[in-house]
Design an enzyme around this catalytic site. Structure first.
Site, PDB file in Angstrom:
ATOM      1  N   SER A 186       1.739 -12.332  32.387  1.00 56.35           N
ATOM      2  CA  SER A 186       3.108 -12.790  32.188  1.00 56.35           C
ATOM      3  C   SER A 186       4.039 -12.119  33.208  1.00 56.35           C
ATOM      4  O   SER A 186       3.836 -12.261  34.415  1.00 56.35           O
ATOM      5  CB  SER A 186       3.514 -12.523  30.738  1.00 56.35           C
ATOM      6  OG  SER A 186       4.666 -13.233  30.378  1.00 56.35           O
ATOM      7  N   ASP A 399       0.641 -23.173  27.854  1.00 55.05           N
ATOM      8  CA  ASP A 399       1.208 -21.843  27.670  1.00 55.05           C
ATOM      9  C   ASP A 399       2.696 -21.998  27.375  1.00 55.05           C
ATOM     10  O   ASP A 399       3.426 -22.598  28.156  1.00 55.05           O
ATOM     11  CB  ASP A 399       1.003 -21.019  28.942  1.00 55.05           C
ATOM     12  CG  ASP A 399       1.375 -19.556  28.775  1.00 55.05           C
ATOM     13  OD1 ASP A 399       2.405 -19.263  28.130  1.00 55.05           O
ATOM     14  OD2 ASP A 399       0.642 -18.702  29.314  1.00 55.05           O
ATOM     15  N   HIS A 427      -0.671 -18.158  25.148  1.00 58.42           N
ATOM     16  CA  HIS A 427      -0.098 -17.423  26.267  1.00 58.42           C
ATOM     17  C   HIS A 427      -1.136 -16.538  26.917  1.00 58.42           C
ATOM     18  O   HIS A 427      -1.680 -15.641  26.273  1.00 58.42           O
ATOM     19  CB  HIS A 427       1.076 -16.585  25.759  1.00 58.42           C
ATOM     20  CG  HIS A 427       1.813 -15.844  26.823  1.00 58.42           C
ATOM     21  ND1 HIS A 427       2.125 -16.405  28.044  1.00 58.42           N
ATOM     22  CD2 HIS A 427       2.315 -14.571  26.854  1.00 58.42           C
ATOM     23  CE1 HIS A 427       2.792 -15.525  28.777  1.00 58.42           C
ATOM     24  NE2 HIS A 427       2.906 -14.406  28.083  1.00 58.42           N
TER      25      HIS A 427
END
Length: 457
Positions: A186, A399, A427
């Site tokens: 991320s 996602d 995710h």
């Protein structure tokens, strides 16, 4: 247990800045790394980064430095769970090294609001649809920025990802690695891509899982993220409808539920009102992981009856509120880094988003403190990483937090980027959810053989 043992010796001075490691239980070693508060003044004030490592069990290649995302996520805590997320093959060849970035967790944590004020801040109406609500939120956002300046003025200008990338290079040097091997998820993909652009000749292998598009403005980022969460909710709702009675089986039904909480907050077992902001967070959080979909169904079923307890629990897990009512500092660290990583509009009206998705207004308005941020931003130039070896970028098709097009864009921007797509919900991809993804990543980390660009799992 995490962090450094009591009485630990400081990091050694000198060009290598070697870390002194101490046993801190369960096979882990803890240490600290001294870095300049201001990298423009390396001889000035310093701060310590908290580190933890799990030593390699076999024929060691070097260190694998990891970052779980955020910004504001604790790499120390992420490394503590390494046995659950990294294969035996990777743990055999690498020391798994986690660090709390500057201002995060145990690394000179930034401090802005008391726990009581954080509770009030998270509950305030962040989807203002009247003048009074908007003025109230503007006051709260300005108060957040002012409190950070009041309580963390020295650290505040030095919380950018540029600063963390420089820290990361000092960590690589202190670990004794000629080149960096790194896995970031991320936000951690942004840190890794920036490192590659600043130090392309010092890259061994970078895995960027859940790619963030570094070319995107913050407001565009927020808009596309809101669309990503709506797309994820539609996938959840379609699955929910196949399970029998589905309490909230459409985006329209979710929007209606959240709007009702704006007028009349839900109740909770602890007596705290579950406002629209908290209910939105509570509905959003389980979309990060498909395994949490049944829990979302239970939370929404209770919410339809006026009970927001489970939605509140979901929300608190995302914002770092613990069972005793205290908070980690991830909200403050995330805001401080976000506000420095590029320009933000100073006009509050720029943060108003049309309610095109149930999550849009909340996500857009969440960046409003940046309109009042006292420290100037550090704009990021286009990231190319020219001269770096192949960099593996991973994107998951549904996602919610880092939509797949971001990973594709990141891989295209990096001169040596190669894209691996995981066709799934949730995710990020690496770490036990897909044997296919794990095989590709493990092979790349160990043998430096990247999958072909455009490969799919």
């Amino acid at each position: 247990m995490s962090g450094c043992a009591a009485g630990e010796r400081p990091v050694e001075s000198g060009p290598r800045r070697a870390v002194v490691w101490n046993d801190c239980g369960d096979g882990f070693e803890c240490g600290r790394l001294s870095v300049p508060l201001d990298h423009g003044d390396p001889g000035g004030e310093r701060l310590y980064l908290s580190l933890v490592r799990l030593p390699a069990t076999g024929r060691r290649i070097g260190s694998l430095v990891i970052n779980p995302g955020g910004p504001g996520g604790s790499g120390v805590e992420y490394a503590r769970s390494a046995p659950a997320h990294f294969s035996a093959a990777v743990r055999g060849r690498f020391d798994i090294v986690g660090f709390d970035p500057r201002g995060v967790g145990e690394s000179a944590p930034i401090d802005c609001l008391s726990d009581e004020r954080l509770t009030t801040f998270h509950a305030i109406d962040t989807t203002p649809d009247t003048g009074a609500e908007r003025r109230a939120y503007e006051r709260a956002a300005r108060g957040f920025a002012d409190a950070c300046q009041e309580r963390s003025a020295r650290l505040l200008p030095h919380m950018s990802t540029i600063d963390s990338a420089r820290d990361l290079d000092l960590l690589r040097e202190a670990l004794g690695d000629a080149k960096l091997t790194y896995l970031g998820k991320s936000y951690g993909t942004f840190l890794g891509a920036l490192y590659a652009d600043m130090y392309p000749g010092k890259v061994r292998a970078l895995v960027l899982d859940g790619g963030v598009d570094p070319s995107m403005s913050r407001l565009r980022h927020n808009a596309e993220q809101a669309e990503g969460f709506e797309r994820a909710f539609r996938a959840y709702a379609a699955d929910c409808r196949t399970q029998g009675e589905c309490p909230v089986g459409s985006v329209e039904a979710l929007t209606g539920l959240l709007r009702r909480t704006d007028r009349v907050p839900l109740t909770s077992d602890g007596g705290r009102p579950v406002t629209e902001a908290l209910a939105t967070l509570g509905a959003l959080t389980p979309l990060y992981d498909r395994s949490s979909w049944p829990a979302l169904t239970q939370a929404l079923r209770a919410a339809r009856s006026g009970d927001g307890t489970r939605l509140l629990e979901n929300a608190e897990s995302l914002i770092g509120r613990t069972s005793d009512g205290t908070y980690t500092n991830q909200t403050e660290a995330a805001m401080a880094t976000t506000c420095l990583d590029g320009p933000h509009p100073r006009d509050p009206s720029a943060y108003a988003a049309p309610p095109t998705t149930p999550f849009g207004p909340y996500i857009s308005w969440s960046a409003l403190p940046c309109a009042y941020w006292p420290a100037p931003p550090r704009p990021i130039r286009p990231l190319r990483g020219q001269g770096a070896p192949p960099i593996l970028v991973i994107g998951t098709t549904r996602d919610p937090a880092t939509p797949h097009p971001w990973a594709r864009s990141l891989a295209n921007q990096l001169a040596s980027g190669t894209l691996l797509t995981y066709d799934a919900d949730g995710h990020t991809a690496y770490g036990g959810t897909s044997p296919c993804v794990d095989r590709y990543v493990d092979t790349y980390l160990i043998s430096l053989t990247a999958p072909s660009d455009g490969s799919t799992c």
